[in-house]
Design a protein around this motif. Structure first.
Motif, PDB file in Angstrom:
ATOM      1  N   VAL A 199      10.516  -8.489   1.588  1.00 24.75           N
ATOM      2  CA  VAL A 199      10.577  -7.069   1.941  1.00 24.75           C
ATOM      3  C   VAL A 199      10.998  -6.967   3.401  1.00 24.75           C
ATOM      4  O   VAL A 199      10.277  -7.383   4.298  1.00 24.75           O
ATOM      5  N   ARG A 200      12.176  -6.454   3.616  1.00 26.85           N
ATOM      6  CA  ARG A 200      12.723  -6.248   4.961  1.00 26.85           C
ATOM      7  C   ARG A 200      12.650  -4.764   5.287  1.00 26.85           C
ATOM      8  O   ARG A 200      12.216  -3.961   4.471  1.00 26.85           O
ATOM      9  N   GLY A 201      13.092  -4.402   6.463  1.00 29.68           N
ATOM     10  CA  GLY A 201      13.019  -3.008   6.903  1.00 29.68           C
ATOM     11  C   GLY A 201      13.730  -2.042   5.973  1.00 29.68           C
ATOM     12  O   GLY A 201      13.228  -0.957   5.685  1.00 29.68           O
ATOM     13  N   ALA A 202      14.906  -2.442   5.484  1.00 27.46           N
ATOM     14  CA  ALA A 202      15.677  -1.563   4.598  1.00 27.46           C
ATOM     15  C   ALA A 202      14.917  -1.274   3.311  1.00 27.46           C
ATOM     16  O   ALA A 202      14.960  -0.154   2.783  1.00 27.46           O
ATOM     17  N   GLU A 203      14.208  -2.281   2.787  1.00 29.33           N
ATOM     18  CA  GLU A 203      13.415  -2.066   1.565  1.00 29.33           C
ATOM     19  C   GLU A 203      12.102  -1.351   1.888  1.00 29.33           C
ATOM     20  O   GLU A 203      11.630  -0.526   1.114  1.00 29.33           O
ATOM     21  N   LEU A 204      11.549  -1.672   3.047  1.00 34.33           N
ATOM     22  CA  LEU A 204      10.256  -1.104   3.444  1.00 34.33           C
ATOM     23  C   LEU A 204      10.291   0.417   3.462  1.00 34.33           C
ATOM     24  O   LEU A 204       9.400   1.070   2.919  1.00 34.33           O
ATOM     25  N   ILE A 205      11.330   0.985   4.065  1.00 32.48           N
ATOM     26  CA  ILE A 205      11.356   2.446   4.207  1.00 32.48           C
ATOM     27  C   ILE A 205      11.572   3.165   2.880  1.00 32.48           C
ATOM     28  O   ILE A 205      11.406   4.381   2.806  1.00 32.48           O
ATOM     29  N   HIS A 206      11.900   2.421   1.822  1.00 27.98           N
ATOM     30  CA  HIS A 206      12.085   3.037   0.504  1.00 27.98           C
ATOM     31  C   HIS A 206      10.959   2.696  -0.474  1.00 27.98           C
ATOM     32  O   HIS A 206      11.035   3.068  -1.648  1.00 27.98           O
ATOM     33  N   LEU A 207       9.906   2.009   0.004  1.00 31.63           N
ATOM     34  CA  LEU A 207       8.800   1.664  -0.892  1.00 31.63           C
ATOM     35  C   LEU A 207       8.022   2.909  -1.292  1.00 31.63           C
ATOM     36  O   LEU A 207       7.839   3.826  -0.491  1.00 31.63           O
ATOM     37  N   GLU A 208       7.573   2.917  -2.527  1.00 36.09           N
ATOM     38  CA  GLU A 208       6.756   4.007  -3.050  1.00 36.09           C
ATOM     39  C   GLU A 208       5.435   3.434  -3.547  1.00 36.09           C
ATOM     40  O   GLU A 208       5.253   2.226  -3.587  1.00 36.09           O
ATOM     41  N   ARG A 209       4.549   4.312  -3.944  1.00 36.00           N
ATOM     42  CA  ARG A 209       3.219   3.922  -4.406  1.00 36.00           C
ATOM     43  C   ARG A 209       3.282   2.871  -5.516  1.00 36.00           C
ATOM     44  O   ARG A 209       2.564   1.880  -5.479  1.00 36.00           O
ATOM     45  N   ARG A 210       4.131   3.068  -6.497  1.00 39.35           N
ATOM     46  CA  ARG A 210       4.183   2.108  -7.615  1.00 39.35           C
ATOM     47  C   ARG A 210       4.700   0.752  -7.163  1.00 39.35           C
ATOM     48  O   ARG A 210       4.302  -0.279  -7.685  1.00 39.35           O
ATOM     49  N   ASP A 211       5.605   0.746  -6.164  1.00 34.49           N
ATOM     50  CA  ASP A 211       6.092  -0.519  -5.614  1.00 34.49           C
ATOM     51  C   ASP A 211       4.954  -1.285  -4.929  1.00 34.49           C
ATOM     52  O   ASP A 211       4.835  -2.504  -5.077  1.00 34.49           O
TER      53      ASP A 211
END
Length: 131
Positions: free
Chosen positions: A88-100
């Protein structure tokens, strides 16, 4: 018939083991000593200083180490290895949601809320710096 009026008073109280309190205090102490000399993380914002180097990167350019430092800042170090293991990098981090987060193994409601609030702050600060 059973007479419930003569119940033992001891049965009405539940003892909380001492180790739970110690564990919570240990976590608070760890978070209090998080700001070590030479290692700072300033949020909201995007400047991340790690020992020996200063990185001024937008969140979407963060690597797994910066995400780990951000989790340290939130006092959620227990998830650092999981986030790094799942790349999990910054680009993925800012798009994480509760289910993730649940898929990653974050099950405590307080931890989920803390991470989501931190992500919202990162998103706000990154959009403000781009404007």
């Amino acid at each position: 018939m059973t007479d419930f009026s003569k119940r033992s008073r001891v049965a009405k109280f539940r003892l909380v083991p001492k180790f739970k309190k110690d564990k919570n205090n240990k976590n608070k102490e760890t978070c209090a000593t998080l700001s070590l000399p030479g290692e700072t993380l300033s949020l909201p914002g995007e400047t991340l200083s790690l020992p020996g180097e200063t990185l001024s990167l937008p969140v979407h350019q963060w690597g797994t180490e910066e995400v780990g430092a951000w989790l340290d800042h939130l006092c959620l170090t227990e998830y650092k290895d999981i986030f790094i293991g799942h790349d999990v990098r910054g680009a993925e981090l800012i798009h994480l949601e509760r289910r993730d987060l649940k898929d990653l193994g974050v099950t405590k409601v307080g931890h989920i809320k803390r991470i989501l609030q931190g992500i919202r702050e990162l998103s706000r600060s990154s959009s403000a710096s781009e404007a």
